[in-house]
Design an enzyme around this catalytic site. Structure first.
Site, mmCIF file in Angstrom:
data_model
loop_
_atom_site.group_PDB
_atom_site.id
_atom_site.type_symbol
_atom_site.label_atom_id
_atom_site.label_comp_id
_atom_site.label_asym_id
_atom_site.label_seq_id
_atom_site.Cartn_x
_atom_site.Cartn_y
_atom_site.Cartn_z
ATOM 1 N N ASP A 16 0.833 -1.206 0.000
ATOM 2 C CA ASP A 16 0.000 0.000 0.000
ATOM 3 C C ASP A 16 0.868 1.256 0.000
ATOM 4 O O ASP A 16 1.631 1.504 0.931
ATOM 5 C CB ASP A 16 -0.880 0.012 1.259
ATOM 6 C CG ASP A 16 -1.800 1.225 1.276
ATOM 7 O OD1 ASP A 16 -2.856 1.170 0.620
ATOM 8 O OD2 ASP A 16 -1.448 2.243 1.916
ATOM 9 N N TYR A 24 3.112 9.735 -0.236
ATOM 10 C CA TYR A 24 4.243 9.149 0.514
ATOM 11 C C TYR A 24 5.577 9.344 -0.209
ATOM 12 O O TYR A 24 6.636 9.077 0.341
ATOM 13 C CB TYR A 24 4.039 7.641 0.769
ATOM 14 C CG TYR A 24 2.718 7.250 1.401
ATOM 15 C CD1 TYR A 24 1.894 8.196 2.011
ATOM 16 C CD2 TYR A 24 2.285 5.922 1.388
ATOM 17 C CE1 TYR A 24 0.671 7.821 2.575
ATOM 18 C CE2 TYR A 24 1.077 5.553 1.960
ATOM 19 C CZ TYR A 24 0.277 6.509 2.539
ATOM 20 O OH TYR A 24 -0.923 6.146 3.097
ATOM 21 N N LYS A 67 -2.750 5.890 -4.267
ATOM 22 C CA LYS A 67 -3.846 6.837 -4.011
ATOM 23 C C LYS A 67 -3.564 8.211 -4.594
ATOM 24 O O LYS A 67 -2.406 8.608 -4.724
ATOM 25 C CB LYS A 67 -4.054 7.000 -2.487
ATOM 26 C CG LYS A 67 -3.926 5.729 -1.676
ATOM 27 C CD LYS A 67 -4.175 5.927 -0.201
ATOM 28 C CE LYS A 67 -3.811 4.685 0.592
ATOM 29 N NZ LYS A 67 -2.390 4.536 0.898
ATOM 30 N N HIS A 113 -7.580 9.565 -2.071
ATOM 31 C CA HIS A 113 -6.930 9.429 -0.750
ATOM 32 C C HIS A 113 -7.784 10.033 0.369
ATOM 33 O O HIS A 113 -7.814 9.534 1.492
ATOM 34 C CB HIS A 113 -5.551 10.102 -0.809
ATOM 35 C CG HIS A 113 -4.586 9.628 0.202
ATOM 36 N ND1 HIS A 113 -3.233 9.527 -0.028
ATOM 37 C CD2 HIS A 113 -4.745 9.220 1.480
ATOM 38 C CE1 HIS A 113 -2.622 9.085 1.052
ATOM 39 N NE2 HIS A 113 -3.522 8.894 1.986
#
Ligand SMILES: NC(=O)c1ccc[n+]([C@@H]2O[C@H](COP(=O)([O-])OP(=O)(O)OC[C@H]3O[C@@H](n4cnc5c(N)ncnc54)[C@H](OP(=O)(O)O)[C@@H]3O)[C@@H](O)[C@H]2O)c1
Length: 287
Positions: free
Chosen positions: A49, A54, A79, A110
């Protein structure tokens, strides 16, 4: 209930997702992410994930490629951040090129964001990607029940999956029940207290009844509640031990003691107010 690390749950027509995955929020881009993903895949994880937010998709992509595991055995989720809703197509193309996996198994909004017009425009783009086979399932994250119901009203379908903060301190019972009734699978983010595990002594005590750690007892609670989990760690020993949760069963009494922790604390922003400006939200949250 999933019975092993690679066991899958159905999230959409013809799409199954391993109910246990590796989370990568705050895993540092570069070697840290690369090695965490390699270690997880070596340990038998098949669900990874990540998110554009990120900033580590390229390292995930490298690790997945170097693992040599056939693409169809892997489940890769990423996302789209709300501030990218206006450039959904372009952002997706970047994600796919960083991940270099040919297609994405689950692509999510997200957060719902605060601008519904942009939300549904981005969702339309996501449905188009699904049409073209570039993603297998269209999902969301941090949606409350009203936002899911609104999506169904406006688009005629629910998302395949809703990834939300969920752990013994914030059990989301009403949302889980709404999702169950409407065929939306739920994935827990922050499943081991979003880094605050050591602040909950009950988990260590209960783990001790089974010769298991606090993290293992917590993850087992999710599994017995049919909740998919994506615990994050960048350490080999934790990556392996977090997944070692398929050889014991929490008693009803222990489940009920964990259930009684509900309401103690949540860590996420308010899904009806968060517009994607993480800096501003952090300043205002006093956390
Ligand atoms: N959709 C969203 O808005 C959203 C938000 C947050 C997270 N997520 C996703 O959900 C994943 C999981 O959530 P999370 O990372 O927030 O929280 P989490 O998985 O509940 O907790 C991660 C923290 O626990 C530590 N940890 C891992 N295994 C441990 C163990 N066995 N014993 C003690 N500590 C342990 C990790 O440190 P080490 O790495 O040092 O081991 C890290 O600090 C994320 O990584 C991300 O993929 C999604």
């Amino acid at each position: 209930m999933i019975r092993n690390l690679q066991d899958k749950i159905r999230i959409a027509e013809g799409v199954e997702m391993p109910g246990f995955g590796l989370g990568l929020y705050k895993a540092k881009a570069g070697d840290e992410v690369y090695s965490a993903v390699r270690m997880a895949l070596d340990a038998g994880y098949r669900h990874i994930d990540t998110a554009t937010f990120y900033e580590n998709e390229a390292d995930v992509g490298r690790a997945v490629k170097d693992s040599g595991i056939p693409r169809e055995e892997l489940f890769v989720a990423t996302k789209l951040w709300p501030t990218d809703f206006q450039k959904a197509q372009e952002t997706f193309e970047k994600s796919l090129s960083y991940l270099n996996t040919g297609y994405i198994d689950l692509y999510m909004l997200h957060w719902p964001g605060t601008d519904e017009t942009l939300r549904y425009r981005a969702w339309d783009v996501i449905l188009g990607l699904r049409e073209k086979g570039l993603i297998r399932a269209a999902g969301v994250s941090n949606f409350i029940a009203d936002q899911l119901a609104d999506m169904k009203r406006k688009t005629g379908e629910f998302p395949a999956n809703n990834q939300v903060e969920l752990h013994p301190w914030f059990q989301q019972r009403e949302l889980r029940s709404f999702c169950r009734q409407n065929g939306i699978s739920v994935t827990a983010w922050g499943p081991i207290f979003h880094g605050h595990l050591s602040e909950e002594p009950l988990m260590e005590e209960i783990g001790g009844h089974y010769g298991k750690s606090a993290a293992q007892a917590t993850l087992r609670w999710h599994i017995q509640n049919e909740i998919a989990v994506i615990p994050k760690s960048v350490h080999r020993e934790r990556i392996a031990s977090n997944a070692d949760v398929f050889d014991f069963e929490l008693s009803q009494e222990d489940i009920e003691r964990i259930n009684a922790l509900d309401g103690k604390q949540r860590f996420s922003w308010d899904s009806t107010k968060f517009d994607g400006d993480a800096e501003k939200a952090r300043k205002n949250s006093h956390k």
